[in-house]
Design a protein around this motif. Structure first.
Motif, PDB file in Angstrom:
ATOM      1  N   TRP A  65      -4.345   2.251  14.191  1.00 15.85           N
ATOM      2  CA  TRP A  65      -2.992   2.745  14.417  1.00 15.85           C
ATOM      3  C   TRP A  65      -2.842   3.295  15.828  1.00 15.85           C
ATOM      4  O   TRP A  65      -1.768   3.224  16.429  1.00 15.85           O
ATOM      5  N   THR A  66      -3.936   3.826  16.386  1.00 10.20           N
ATOM      6  CA  THR A  66      -3.862   4.371  17.744  1.00 10.20           C
ATOM      7  C   THR A  66      -3.605   3.268  18.774  1.00 10.20           C
ATOM      8  O   THR A  66      -2.877   3.489  19.745  1.00 10.20           O
ATOM      9  N   ASP A  67      -4.199   2.089  18.555  1.00  9.95           N
ATOM     10  CA  ASP A  67      -3.969   0.981  19.478  1.00  9.95           C
ATOM     11  C   ASP A  67      -2.546   0.441  19.346  1.00  9.95           C
ATOM     12  O   ASP A  67      -1.912   0.097  20.344  1.00  9.95           O
TER      13      ASP A  67
ATOM     14  N   ALA B  35       0.008   2.262  18.394  1.00 14.32           N
ATOM     15  CA  ALA B  35       0.851   3.302  18.989  1.00 14.32           C
ATOM     16  C   ALA B  35       0.811   3.234  20.512  1.00 14.32           C
ATOM     17  O   ALA B  35       1.842   3.430  21.181  1.00 14.32           O
ATOM     18  N   LEU B  36      -0.361   2.948  21.068  1.00 12.73           N
ATOM     19  CA  LEU B  36      -0.487   2.832  22.522  1.00 12.73           C
ATOM     20  C   LEU B  36       0.330   1.638  23.029  1.00 12.73           C
ATOM     21  O   LEU B  36       1.036   1.747  24.039  1.00 12.73           O
TER      22      LEU B  36
END
Length: 161
Positions: A5-7, A9-10
């Motif tokens: 999810w962080t990728d 979101a980025l």
């Protein structure tokens, strides 16, 4: 294939940054051409960032090749280049350095050699200014070195366990 999810979101943050650079005139970024094409383009530029850890070399190639061609064709030595592709390039360069296995690192070196060669050729030809080329190449080199150092540290930490 699960994308962290962080990728995602980025990548979304990069797309939003690109959209802001297009619609907020006070940011003083040049986006020549029809607005709608640029708005689609900044979203497409952000997509490889989602795959930066799962397929780091492919993300670097998928990001850099079309973006470099676009920058080289559209911009001249005195343009105000957009921030989104530069920061995204730093992210995918770091990720390639940090996540590509040593036996496949030659792909990353080849891509970076093409990038450096093209930037220097455009500088010599007068299509890019020294102020656009030098800081970018220095920053890419630093993020790549930091990525390799982080990979080495992770390997050392695994060995100590």
């Amino acid at each position: 294939m699960k994308i962290p999810w962080t990728d995602a979101a980025l990548a979304l943050a990069f797309a939003a940054l690109g959209e802001c650079e297009i619609v907020i005139s006070s940011l003083n970024t040049d986006f020549p051409g029809p607005r709608w094409i640029n708005q689609v383009w900044v979203v497409l530029m952000a997509l490889p960032v989602m795959f930066r850890r799962r397929f780091p070399a492919a993300a670097l190639v998928a990001f850099w090749l079309p973006v470099q061609v676009w920058l080289d064709i559209v911009y001249n030595a005195h343009s105000n280049l957009p921030l989104e592709p530069f920061i995204a390039l730093l992210v995918v360069s770091y990720s390639a350095a940090a996540y590509v296995e040593a036996e496949r690192l030659w792909v990353v070196y080849a891509v970076l050699a093409l990038l450096y060669s093209s930037e220097i050729a455009l500088l010599v030809a007068g299509r890019k200014g020294l102020g656009n080329v030098t800081p970018g190449l220095v920053m890419i080199t630093l993020t790549f070195a930091i990525g390799r150092a982080m990979r080495s540290r992770r390997g050392e930490a695994r060995e100590l366990r």
